[in-house]
Design a protein around this motif. Structure first.
Motif, PDB file in Angstrom:
ATOM      1  N   ARG A  11       9.451  -1.299 -11.077  1.00 37.31           N
ATOM      2  CA  ARG A  11       8.022  -1.255 -10.746  1.00 37.31           C
ATOM      3  C   ARG A  11       7.308  -2.588 -10.915  1.00 37.31           C
ATOM      4  O   ARG A  11       6.567  -2.995 -10.011  1.00 37.31           O
ATOM      5  CB  ARG A  11       7.325  -0.153 -11.541  1.00 37.31           C
ATOM      6  N   PRO A  12       7.496  -3.333 -12.010  1.00 40.62           N
ATOM      7  CA  PRO A  12       6.827  -4.636 -12.102  1.00 40.62           C
ATOM      8  C   PRO A  12       7.212  -5.586 -10.961  1.00 40.62           C
ATOM      9  O   PRO A  12       6.371  -6.333 -10.457  1.00 40.62           O
ATOM     10  CB  PRO A  12       7.283  -5.184 -13.460  1.00 40.62           C
ATOM     11  N   LYS A  13       8.459  -5.516 -10.517  1.00 42.28           N
ATOM     12  CA  LYS A  13       8.896  -6.356  -9.397  1.00 42.28           C
ATOM     13  C   LYS A  13       8.257  -5.897  -8.087  1.00 42.28           C
ATOM     14  O   LYS A  13       7.943  -6.714  -7.223  1.00 42.28           O
ATOM     15  CB  LYS A  13      10.415  -6.346  -9.283  1.00 42.28           C
ATOM     16  N   VAL A  14       8.074  -4.587  -7.932  1.00 44.86           N
ATOM     17  CA  VAL A  14       7.398  -4.059  -6.745  1.00 44.86           C
ATOM     18  C   VAL A  14       5.951  -4.543  -6.726  1.00 44.86           C
ATOM     19  O   VAL A  14       5.460  -5.010  -5.695  1.00 44.86           O
ATOM     20  CB  VAL A  14       7.467  -2.512  -6.702  1.00 44.86           C
ATOM     21  N   TYR A  15       5.271  -4.463  -7.858  1.00 46.05           N
ATOM     22  CA  TYR A  15       3.875  -4.910  -7.918  1.00 46.05           C
ATOM     23  C   TYR A  15       3.768  -6.401  -7.584  1.00 46.05           C
ATOM     24  O   TYR A  15       2.874  -6.820  -6.838  1.00 46.05           O
ATOM     25  CB  TYR A  15       3.270  -4.640  -9.302  1.00 46.05           C
ATOM     26  N   ALA A  16       4.689  -7.199  -8.115  1.00 52.51           N
ATOM     27  CA  ALA A  16       4.680  -8.641  -7.830  1.00 52.51           C
ATOM     28  C   ALA A  16       4.923  -8.894  -6.340  1.00 52.51           C
ATOM     29  O   ALA A  16       4.279  -9.758  -5.736  1.00 52.51           O
ATOM     30  CB  ALA A  16       5.732  -9.348  -8.687  1.00 52.51           C
ATOM     31  N   LEU A  17       5.835  -8.135  -5.741  1.00 48.77           N
ATOM     32  CA  LEU A  17       6.089  -8.271  -4.304  1.00 48.77           C
ATOM     33  C   LEU A  17       4.838  -7.942  -3.504  1.00 48.77           C
ATOM     34  O   LEU A  17       4.476  -8.673  -2.575  1.00 48.77           O
ATOM     35  CB  LEU A  17       7.229  -7.347  -3.875  1.00 48.77           C
ATOM     36  N   LEU A  18       4.161  -6.842  -3.844  1.00 50.53           N
ATOM     37  CA  LEU A  18       2.949  -6.455  -3.116  1.00 50.53           C
ATOM     38  C   LEU A  18       1.874  -7.529  -3.216  1.00 50.53           C
ATOM     39  O   LEU A  18       1.172  -7.801  -2.243  1.00 50.53           O
ATOM     40  CB  LEU A  18       2.435  -5.107  -3.622  1.00 50.53           C
ATOM     41  N   GLU A  19       1.755  -8.164  -4.357  1.00 57.48           N
ATOM     42  CA  GLU A  19       0.783  -9.251  -4.510  1.00 57.48           C
ATOM     43  C   GLU A  19       1.150 -10.442  -3.627  1.00 57.48           C
ATOM     44  O   GLU A  19       0.276 -11.067  -3.023  1.00 57.48           O
ATOM     45  CB  GLU A  19       0.687  -9.672  -5.978  1.00 57.48           C
ATOM     46  N   ARG A  20       2.439 -10.766  -3.539  1.00 59.89           N
ATOM     47  CA  ARG A  20       2.882 -11.888  -2.692  1.00 59.89           C
ATOM     48  C   ARG A  20       2.770 -11.551  -1.205  1.00 59.89           C
ATOM     49  O   ARG A  20       2.411 -12.403  -0.397  1.00 59.89           O
ATOM     50  CB  ARG A  20       4.336 -12.271  -3.009  1.00 59.89           C
ATOM     51  N   ALA A  21       3.112 -10.314  -0.841  1.00 60.67           N
ATOM     52  CA  ALA A  21       3.123  -9.923   0.569  1.00 60.67           C
ATOM     53  C   ALA A  21       1.728  -9.734   1.159  1.00 60.67           C
ATOM     54  O   ALA A  21       1.549  -9.868   2.366  1.00 60.67           O
ATOM     55  CB  ALA A  21       3.940  -8.645   0.752  1.00 60.67           C
ATOM     56  N   PHE A  22       0.757  -9.420   0.303  1.00 63.09           N
ATOM     57  CA  PHE A  22      -0.615  -9.197   0.762  1.00 63.09           C
ATOM     58  C   PHE A  22      -1.562 -10.116  -0.004  1.00 63.09           C
ATOM     59  O   PHE A  22      -2.404  -9.647  -0.777  1.00 63.09           O
ATOM     60  CB  PHE A  22      -1.018  -7.725   0.564  1.00 63.09           C
ATOM     61  N   GLY A  24      -4.611 -12.172  -1.191  1.00 67.75           N
ATOM     62  CA  GLY A  24      -6.036 -11.963  -0.967  1.00 67.75           C
ATOM     63  C   GLY A  24      -6.452 -10.507  -0.979  1.00 67.75           C
ATOM     64  O   GLY A  24      -7.628 -10.190  -0.806  1.00 67.75           O
ATOM     65  N   SER A  25      -5.503  -9.599  -1.143  1.00 64.96           N
ATOM     66  CA  SER A  25      -5.815  -8.170  -1.194  1.00 64.96           C
ATOM     67  C   SER A  25      -5.182  -7.566  -2.437  1.00 64.96           C
ATOM     68  O   SER A  25      -3.983  -7.728  -2.665  1.00 64.96           O
ATOM     69  CB  SER A  25      -5.273  -7.449   0.044  1.00 64.96           C
ATOM     70  N   SER A  26      -5.969  -6.852  -3.194  1.00 66.35           N
ATOM     71  CA  SER A  26      -5.414  -6.134  -4.350  1.00 66.35           C
ATOM     72  C   SER A  26      -5.225  -4.655  -4.023  1.00 66.35           C
ATOM     73  O   SER A  26      -4.740  -3.899  -4.858  1.00 66.35           O
ATOM     74  CB  SER A  26      -6.335  -6.294  -5.566  1.00 66.35           C
ATOM     75  N   TYR A  27      -5.583  -4.253  -2.797  1.00 71.27           N
ATOM     76  CA  TYR A  27      -5.528  -2.844  -2.427  1.00 71.27           C
ATOM     77  C   TYR A  27      -4.130  -2.259  -2.591  1.00 71.27           C
ATOM     78  O   TYR A  27      -3.938  -1.216  -3.203  1.00 71.27           O
ATOM     79  CB  TYR A  27      -6.027  -2.621  -0.990  1.00 71.27           C
ATOM     80  N   GLU A  28      -3.135  -2.911  -2.012  1.00 70.89           N
ATOM     81  CA  GLU A  28      -1.785  -2.352  -1.972  1.00 70.89           C
ATOM     82  C   GLU A  28      -1.196  -2.205  -3.373  1.00 70.89           C
ATOM     83  O   GLU A  28      -0.622  -1.166  -3.700  1.00 70.89           O
ATOM     84  CB  GLU A  28      -0.884  -3.205  -1.080  1.00 70.89           C
ATOM     85  N   VAL A  29      -1.323  -3.235  -4.193  1.00 70.40           N
ATOM     86  CA  VAL A  29      -0.755  -3.146  -5.545  1.00 70.40           C
ATOM     87  C   VAL A  29      -1.522  -2.126  -6.377  1.00 70.40           C
ATOM     88  O   VAL A  29      -0.923  -1.358  -7.143  1.00 70.40           O
ATOM     89  CB  VAL A  29      -0.662  -4.525  -6.233  1.00 70.40           C
ATOM     90  N   ARG A 157      -7.945   6.544  -1.193  1.00 66.62           N
ATOM     91  CA  ARG A 157      -9.389   6.368  -0.998  1.00 66.62           C
ATOM     92  C   ARG A 157      -9.993   5.402  -1.999  1.00 66.62           C
ATOM     93  O   ARG A 157     -11.126   4.982  -1.853  1.00 66.62           O
ATOM     94  CB  ARG A 157     -10.095   7.713  -1.082  1.00 66.62           C
ATOM     95  N   SER A 158      -9.247   5.038  -3.026  1.00 63.83           N
ATOM     96  CA  SER A 158      -9.743   4.105  -4.049  1.00 63.83           C
ATOM     97  C   SER A 158      -9.695   2.684  -3.516  1.00 63.83           C
ATOM     98  O   SER A 158      -8.893   2.342  -2.666  1.00 63.83           O
ATOM     99  CB  SER A 158      -8.885   4.185  -5.307  1.00 63.83           C
ATOM    100  N   GLY A 159     -10.521   1.849  -4.048  1.00 66.49           N
ATOM    101  CA  GLY A 159     -10.453   0.428  -3.706  1.00 66.49           C
ATOM    102  C   GLY A 159     -10.988   0.129  -2.330  1.00 66.49           C
ATOM    103  O   GLY A 159     -11.910   0.748  -1.841  1.00 66.49           O
ATOM    104  N   THR A 160     -10.348  -0.823  -1.683  1.00 66.26           N
ATOM    105  CA  THR A 160     -10.830  -1.324  -0.409  1.00 66.26           C
ATOM    106  C   THR A 160     -10.347  -0.476   0.749  1.00 66.26           C
ATOM    107  O   THR A 160      -9.540   0.422   0.591  1.00 66.26           O
ATOM    108  CB  THR A 160     -10.364  -2.774  -0.200  1.00 66.26           C
TER     109      THR A 160
END
Length: 170
Positions: A11-22, A24-29, A157-160
């Motif tokens: 999971r921590p690696k998934v969160y880091a990937l989502l931050e790198r892949a998107f 400027g957006s915190s929505y996905e992580v 529905r949370s976030g952006t």
């Protein structure tokens, strides 16, 4: 490259990937953290190369009222340095062959030209609450005669806005 289901240790690696892949957006992580934190049922896989998570995708339940009517594909991400190399396509093809996925109605809010290659088709019904006129909402194995607004897990529905998810995975 190895594809496997996501365990707690990834999971921590998934969160880091989502931050790198998107960037400027915190929505996905934030979405995936909430889904994990809420214990939401997920079907999720990662691609691992040299011990590094380079791609991720998840399916969550889709709802017709309170009844599960299929699965939503979201999010899907590929590490920037592995984009446009077929990694995301390979991961999605793998997921579509899995027992829990292969016979379910599937929905995705994304780039039509990308998802059409995997068998998704534009759909008029059900309606997507996050996409005006269903311009980017696609389905596979869905009953087009059934008119309703498809439901998502509350974390969506949370976030952006989900409009950011229209981008094609790279």
């Amino acid at each position: 490259m190895k594809i496997q289901t996501v365990g707690i240790e990834q999971r921590p690696k998934v969160y880091a990937l989502l931050e790198r892949a998107f960037p400027g957006s915190s929505y996905e992580v934030t979405l995936v953290r909430q889904l994990h934190g809420n214990g939401t049922p997920l079907h999720e896989w990662v691609c691992i190369q040299s011990g590094r998570v380079i791609a991720y995708l998840a399916f969550t339940n889709a709802y017709h009222g309170r009844e599960v009517c299929g699965l939503h594909l979201a999010p899907m991400a590929v590490a920037p340095d592995f984009q446009r190399r077929g990694v995301g396509s390979e991961l999605l093809r793998f997921a579509l062959r899995q027992e829990a996925i292969r016979n379910q109605p599937l929905f995705v809010l994304g780039e039509p030209d990308y998802y059409r290659r995997f068998g998704f088709e534009p759909c008029k019904q059900p309606l997507c609450p996050f996409d005006n006129n269903n311009a980017h909402f696609m389905s596979m194995r869905s009953d087009p005669a059934s008119a309703f607004t498809v439901g998502y897990e509350p974390a969506f529905r949370s976030g952006t806005s989900l409009q950011k998810r229209r981008r094609r995975p790279r």
